[in-house]
Design a protein around this motif. Structure first.
Motif, PDB file in Angstrom:
ATOM      1  N   MET A   1      44.665  43.373  46.767  1.00 30.05           N
ATOM      2  CA  MET A   1      43.394  42.935  46.071  1.00 30.05           C
ATOM      3  C   MET A   1      43.399  41.310  45.736  1.00 30.05           C
ATOM      4  SD  MET A   1      42.682  45.856  43.089  1.00 30.05           S
ATOM      5  CE  MET A   1      42.337  47.420  43.883  1.00 30.05           C
ATOM      6  N   THR A   2      42.476  40.617  46.079  1.00 25.83           N
ATOM      7  CA  THR A   2      42.268  39.126  45.785  1.00 25.83           C
ATOM      8  C   THR A   2      41.826  38.740  44.557  1.00 25.83           C
ATOM      9  OG1 THR A   2      42.369  38.889  48.287  1.00 25.83           O
ATOM     10  CG2 THR A   2      41.855  36.895  46.909  1.00 25.83           C
ATOM     11  N   THR A   3      42.696  37.884  43.846  1.00 23.89           N
ATOM     12  CA  THR A   3      41.966  37.638  42.591  1.00 23.89           C
ATOM     13  C   THR A   3      42.311  35.979  42.350  1.00 23.89           C
ATOM     14  OG1 THR A   3      42.656  39.626  41.474  1.00 23.89           O
ATOM     15  CG2 THR A   3      42.215  37.388  39.943  1.00 23.89           C
ATOM     16  N   ASN A   4      41.235  35.222  42.318  1.00 14.80           N
ATOM     17  CA  ASN A   4      41.195  33.855  42.442  1.00 14.80           C
ATOM     18  C   ASN A   4      40.949  33.350  40.883  1.00 14.80           C
ATOM     19  OD1 ASN A   4      41.999  33.358  45.017  1.00 14.80           O
ATOM     20  ND2 ASN A   4      39.987  33.674  45.603  1.00 14.80           N
ATOM     21  N   ASP A  29      37.497  35.164  39.677  1.00 16.29           N
ATOM     22  CA  ASP A  29      36.646  35.705  40.722  1.00 16.29           C
ATOM     23  C   ASP A  29      37.423  36.673  41.789  1.00 16.29           C
ATOM     24  OD1 ASP A  29      34.926  35.724  42.693  1.00 16.29           O
ATOM     25  OD2 ASP A  29      34.949  33.713  43.484  1.00 16.29           O
ATOM     26  N   CYS A  30      36.973  37.966  41.547  1.00 21.27           N
ATOM     27  CA  CYS A  30      37.690  39.026  42.052  1.00 21.27           C
ATOM     28  C   CYS A  30      36.767  39.732  43.154  1.00 21.27           C
ATOM     29  CB  CYS A  30      38.156  40.103  41.102  1.00 21.27           C
ATOM     30  SG  CYS A  30      39.278  39.391  39.670  1.00 21.27           S
ATOM     31  N   LYS A  31      37.481  39.793  44.217  1.00 15.03           N
ATOM     32  CA  LYS A  31      36.625  40.422  45.503  1.00 15.03           C
ATOM     33  C   LYS A  31      36.334  42.256  44.976  1.00 15.03           C
ATOM     34  CE  LYS A  31      37.792  37.521  49.307  1.00 15.03           C
ATOM     35  NZ  LYS A  31      38.161  37.515  50.758  1.00 15.03           N
ATOM     36  N   HIS A  32      37.603  42.728  44.449  1.00 15.61           N
ATOM     37  CA  HIS A  32      37.427  44.162  43.975  1.00 15.61           C
ATOM     38  C   HIS A  32      37.950  44.208  42.426  1.00 15.61           C
ATOM     39  CE1 HIS A  32      36.939  44.985  48.236  1.00 15.61           C
ATOM     40  NE2 HIS A  32      37.864  44.190  48.377  1.00 15.61           N
ATOM     41  N   SER A  34      40.373  44.801  39.653  1.00 16.55           N
ATOM     42  CA  SER A  34      41.777  44.189  39.705  1.00 16.55           C
ATOM     43  C   SER A  34      42.345  44.641  38.340  1.00 16.55           C
ATOM     44  CB  SER A  34      42.047  42.656  39.941  1.00 16.55           C
ATOM     45  OG  SER A  34      43.394  42.408  39.880  1.00 16.55           O
ATOM     46  N   ALA A  86      34.762  43.505  39.524  1.00 19.06           N
ATOM     47  CA  ALA A  86      34.748  42.806  40.905  1.00 19.06           C
ATOM     48  C   ALA A  86      33.480  41.844  40.315  1.00 19.06           C
ATOM     49  CB  ALA A  86      34.086  43.786  41.840  1.00 19.06           C
ATOM     50  N   GLY A  87      33.594  40.199  40.822  1.00 17.69           N
ATOM     51  CA  GLY A  87      32.796  39.480  40.520  1.00 17.69           C
ATOM     52  C   GLY A  87      33.461  38.335  39.787  1.00 17.69           C
ATOM     53  N   LYS A  88      32.610  37.430  38.863  1.00 13.36           N
ATOM     54  CA  LYS A  88      33.166  36.484  38.250  1.00 13.36           C
ATOM     55  C   LYS A  88      33.142  37.026  36.776  1.00 13.36           C
ATOM     56  CE  LYS A  88      31.695  32.472  41.224  1.00 13.36           C
ATOM     57  NZ  LYS A  88      30.887  31.266  41.302  1.00 13.36           N
TER      58      LYS A  88
END
Length: 300
Positions: A1-4, A29-32, A34, A86-88
């Motif tokens: 899972m990608t977390t920025n 900003d998470c794609k999924h 987390s 997921a999302g911001k």
């Protein structure tokens, strides 16, 4: 899972004063969705010192005595273990800038051997199978005006004359060409927000001149009871005269103090940060003459 994620401070210039609050948000900003094991913020500020290679001989004598000087250091948890959707997502924070004990938050300064730095760090703890995430952002501390201080500083101008007779550390002055340089520095107690000004006149010189320059120098001293190390390094060098300039013509001196590489003159029991100005005249054969002036920098 990608977390920025990133740390956003409310003030765009990132300049704060002791006693104020550090206000902003941590933006994710998470794609999924987390999972995390807690999110924390840490405020850290310290004075870090190191020694130049020429001082290797005395390092052993007081290596263990000169350590980083902590000014502020604490951490707070802004989110307990859970999940980020997921999302911001934004988590707001407000952290007080209060020093440890009776310390003072010195101004931010980036030197060669002394650094005063303040950092806000965010750490996202994750499970054993995932690496913890960390981000940091530097913010600046500036000293704040004290109501008990006078409204302004008293000007301390200085006039000077450079001749072969006034030169120091010259073994045979007969080999020095005949010259005379007069000048004036408008103030040797300088506000960091104002330019450094003055004027210089080449009254007479028997040999051609290649350049006239102005150097800003920092003098950093690290020390303790066992000894000290003092090093002078150049911050910036500006040319105020190019070529064999006309004799008897006034050359204006104008220099802006660079941010981060200068700060108010600071003298403590552990270290000193002082500043000097060098007026340099370079002859066509690359020989040069230098006149040195100590200056004091202040914020107000």
């Amino acid at each position: 899972m990608t977390t920025n994620f990133e740390i956003k401070l409310k003030r765009s210039n990132k300049i704060y004063h002791q006693g104020e609050n550090l206000v902003g948000v941590v933006s994710f900003d998470c794609k999924h969705e987390s999972r995390h094991e807690g999110i924390s913020l840490a405020v850290d500020g310290s004075v870090k010192m190191q020694f130049s290679s020429k001082n290797v001989g005395i390092i052993d004598a007081f290596y263990n005595s000169v350590k980083p000087v902590p000014l502020i250091n604490y951490s707070v948890e802004i989110a307990k273990s859970g999940t980020l959707p997921a999302g911001k997502t934004e988590i707001a924070f407000e952290l007080p800038l209060r020093p440890k004990g009776n310390k003072t938050l010195y101004e931010t300064y980036h030197g060669v051997f002394i650094t005063v730095q303040y950092v806000l760090r965010c750490e996202v703890k994750r499970s054993m199978l995932n690496k913890d995430l960390s981000k940091c952002v530097e913010f600046m501390i500036e000293s704040e005006r004290n109501d008990n201080e006078p409204a302004g500083i008293e000007d301390r101008p200085i006039s000077f004359t450079i001749t072969p007779e006034s030169l120091q550390n010259v073994k045979d002055k007969r080999k020095v060409p005949s010259f005379s340089v007069n000048g004036k520095l408008n103030n040797t107690v300088c506000k960091l927000t104002d330019p450094f000004t003055g004027e210089l006149v080449i009254e007479q010189c028997d040999v051609p001149i290649r350049s006239v320059e102005l150097q800003l120098v920092r003098v950093e001293t690290c020390g303790c009871a066992e000894g000290y190390a003092r090093d002078a390094t150049e911050i910036q060098n500006i040319q105020i005269g190019d070529g064999d300039i006309c004799r008897g013509v006034s050359i204006p001196i104008y220099m802006i103090f660079p941010r981060l590489f200068t700060c108010p003159t600071l003298i403590t029991s552990n270290f000193k940060i002082e500043f000097e100005i060098n007026v340099v005249v370079i002859f066509e054969d690359n020989h040069l003459i230098t006149e040195n002036f100590s200056i004091k920098l202040v914020r107000f």
